[in-house]
Write a protein that holds these residues in place. Structure first.
Motif, PDB file in Angstrom:
ATOM      1  N   VAL A 253     -14.781  15.015   4.516  1.00  0.00           N
ATOM      2  CA  VAL A 253     -15.440  13.837   3.950  1.00  0.00           C
ATOM      3  C   VAL A 253     -14.431  12.700   3.909  1.00  0.00           C
ATOM      4  N   VAL A 254     -14.882  11.498   4.291  1.00  0.00           N
ATOM      5  CA  VAL A 254     -14.014  10.323   4.281  1.00  0.00           C
ATOM      6  C   VAL A 254     -14.738   9.167   3.586  1.00  0.00           C
ATOM      7  N   ASN A 255     -13.943   8.184   3.171  1.00  0.00           N
ATOM      8  CA  ASN A 255     -14.491   6.934   2.645  1.00  0.00           C
ATOM      9  C   ASN A 255     -14.469   5.906   3.756  1.00  0.00           C
ATOM     10  N   LEU A 256     -15.594   5.254   3.960  1.00  0.00           N
ATOM     11  CA  LEU A 256     -15.738   4.227   4.993  1.00  0.00           C
ATOM     12  C   LEU A 256     -15.870   2.892   4.283  1.00  0.00           C
ATOM     13  N   ILE A 257     -14.835   2.063   4.378  1.00  0.00           N
ATOM     14  CA  ILE A 257     -14.767   0.806   3.635  1.00  0.00           C
ATOM     15  C   ILE A 257     -14.939  -0.339   4.615  1.00  0.00           C
ATOM     16  N   SER A 258     -16.011  -1.077   4.458  1.00  0.00           N
ATOM     17  CA  SER A 258     -16.348  -2.148   5.391  1.00  0.00           C
ATOM     18  C   SER A 258     -15.503  -3.386   5.146  1.00  0.00           C
ATOM     19  N   THR A 259     -15.164  -4.071   6.226  1.00  0.00           N
ATOM     20  CA  THR A 259     -14.537  -5.377   6.084  1.00  0.00           C
ATOM     21  C   THR A 259     -15.579  -6.485   6.189  1.00  0.00           C
ATOM     22  N   GLY A 260     -16.820  -6.131   6.468  1.00  0.00           N
ATOM     23  CA  GLY A 260     -17.892  -7.112   6.607  1.00  0.00           C
ATOM     24  C   GLY A 260     -18.659  -7.302   5.311  1.00  0.00           C
ATOM     25  N   GLU A 261     -19.307  -8.441   5.207  1.00  0.00           N
ATOM     26  CA  GLU A 261     -20.026  -8.790   3.980  1.00  0.00           C
ATOM     27  C   GLU A 261     -21.313  -7.993   3.817  1.00  0.00           C
ATOM     28  N   ASN A 262     -22.030  -7.748   4.894  1.00  0.00           N
ATOM     29  CA  ASN A 262     -23.348  -7.128   4.778  1.00  0.00           C
ATOM     30  C   ASN A 262     -23.373  -5.659   5.174  1.00  0.00           C
ATOM     31  N   ALA A 263     -22.229  -5.090   5.449  1.00  0.00           N
ATOM     32  CA  ALA A 263     -22.175  -3.678   5.836  1.00  0.00           C
ATOM     33  C   ALA A 263     -21.828  -2.841   4.611  1.00  0.00           C
ATOM     34  N   PRO A 264     -22.479  -1.696   4.448  1.00  0.00           N
ATOM     35  CA  PRO A 264     -22.261  -0.890   3.244  1.00  0.00           C
ATOM     36  C   PRO A 264     -20.953  -0.110   3.288  1.00  0.00           C
ATOM     37  N   ASP A 265     -20.375   0.117   2.115  1.00  0.00           N
ATOM     38  CA  ASP A 265     -19.254   1.039   1.958  1.00  0.00           C
ATOM     39  C   ASP A 265     -19.858   2.398   1.640  1.00  0.00           C
ATOM     40  N   MET A 266     -19.418   3.427   2.354  1.00  0.00           N
ATOM     41  CA  MET A 266     -20.046   4.740   2.224  1.00  0.00           C
ATOM     42  C   MET A 266     -19.005   5.855   2.182  1.00  0.00           C
ATOM     43  N   THR A 267     -19.408   6.986   1.604  1.00  0.00           N
ATOM     44  CA  THR A 267     -18.702   8.220   1.910  1.00  0.00           C
ATOM     45  C   THR A 267     -19.444   8.812   3.099  1.00  0.00           C
ATOM     46  N   GLY A 268     -18.756   9.566   3.909  1.00  0.00           N
ATOM     47  CA  GLY A 268     -19.398  10.150   5.072  1.00  0.00           C
ATOM     48  C   GLY A 268     -18.847  11.531   5.375  1.00  0.00           C
ATOM     49  N   ARG A 269     -19.721  12.382   5.884  1.00  0.00           N
ATOM     50  CA  ARG A 269     -19.330  13.733   6.291  1.00  0.00           C
ATOM     51  C   ARG A 269     -19.083  13.720   7.796  1.00  0.00           C
ATOM     52  N   ILE A 270     -17.917  14.168   8.208  1.00  0.00           N
ATOM     53  CA  ILE A 270     -17.571  14.168   9.627  1.00  0.00           C
ATOM     54  C   ILE A 270     -18.358  15.262  10.337  1.00  0.00           C
ATOM     55  N   LEU A 271     -19.036  14.866  11.422  1.00  0.00           N
ATOM     56  CA  LEU A 271     -19.831  15.817  12.192  1.00  0.00           C
ATOM     57  C   LEU A 271     -19.090  16.287  13.433  1.00  0.00           C
ATOM     58  N   SER A 272     -18.608  15.329  14.240  1.00  0.00           N
ATOM     59  CA  SER A 272     -17.946  15.719  15.480  1.00  0.00           C
ATOM     60  C   SER A 272     -17.200  14.539  16.078  1.00  0.00           C
ATOM     61  N   SER A 273     -16.487  14.859  17.137  1.00  0.00           N
ATOM     62  CA  SER A 273     -15.818  13.850  17.949  1.00  0.00           C
ATOM     63  C   SER A 273     -16.072  14.220  19.400  1.00  0.00           C
ATOM     64  N   ASN A 274     -16.871  13.391  20.086  1.00  0.00           N
ATOM     65  CA  ASN A 274     -17.249  13.702  21.465  1.00  0.00           C
ATOM     66  C   ASN A 274     -16.239  13.208  22.494  1.00  0.00           C
TER      67      ASN A 274
END
Length: 196
Positions: free
Chosen positions: A46-67
């Motif tokens: 699990v990681v924290n995704l912190i947006s630098t944009g005004e209208n994009a949400p900050d989220m926690t996220g579960r890593i699924l894969s790397s293709n």
């Protein structure tokens, strides 16, 4: 699409920067990882995704894969609050100046930065400042040097003979917030890499 994100672990330690390549309302986010940081990110569930944009949400996220070597798939989980952005803090030293806004003094006063966050700055200053006064401070470590207004909050304990003050940024516009946030996160990554 194309919104920039900072990826941190669950303890808010910086991992890398990324660009969102899928819509923010997608069930699975596709992120192009920058800074060669994919291997660091893949060490976490699990990681924290912190947006630098005004209208994009900050989220926690579960890593699924790397293709691919630089693309990460993450399932957005929970919204993060604004406090997380404000608390991104990094020890950093640079020489700067304060200029009065609401104080009764004139001219400029030299300061030495102790730490910087997205919400404020702590600095050493040999000039007596009043709590609650507003001054402008030069922040030279952003992509473009900034002059930001800061309200003096308190004098902090310090081992130095020079007083250490904490101040909160006020009246920031979005572009200034983005520049400070990116500078703080980049400095955290640089500090982490220097310790290894």
């Amino acid at each position: 699409m194309g919104c920039r994100y900072m990826i941190a672990d669950s303890q808010n330690e910086p991992l890398c920067r990324a660009v969102l390549e899928s819509p923010p309302d997608a069930a699975v986010w596709r992120l192009r990882v920058l800074d060669g940081g994919l291997s660091r990110v893949l060490e976490h569930e699990v990681v924290n995704l912190i947006s630098t944009g005004e209208n994009a949400p900050d989220m926690t996220g579960r890593i699924l894969s790397s293709n691919r070597k630089d693309v990460l798939e993450v399932e957005p989980a929970d919204l993060l609050g604004e406090a997380l952005r404000q608390n991104l803090r990094v020890p950093v030293r640079f020489d700067s100046f304060l200029y009065p806004v609401s104080g009764t003094w004139t001219g400029r006063v030299p300061v030495v930065c102790h730490d910087l966050s997205c919400g404020g700055i702590a600095f050493f200053c040999d000039f007596p400042l009043q709590l609650g006064e507003v001054a402008e401070v030069v922040v030279p470590i952003t992509a473009q040097p900034l002059i930001l207004r800061a309200k003096i909050l308190r004098r902090r304990p310090s081992n130095s003979a020079v007083p250490l003050y904490s101040a909160k940024f006020v009246d920031m516009i979005h572009d200034q917030e983005v520049l400070v946030r990116e500078a703080v996160f980049s400095q955290q990554i640089a500090n982490r890499d220097a310790q290894k």
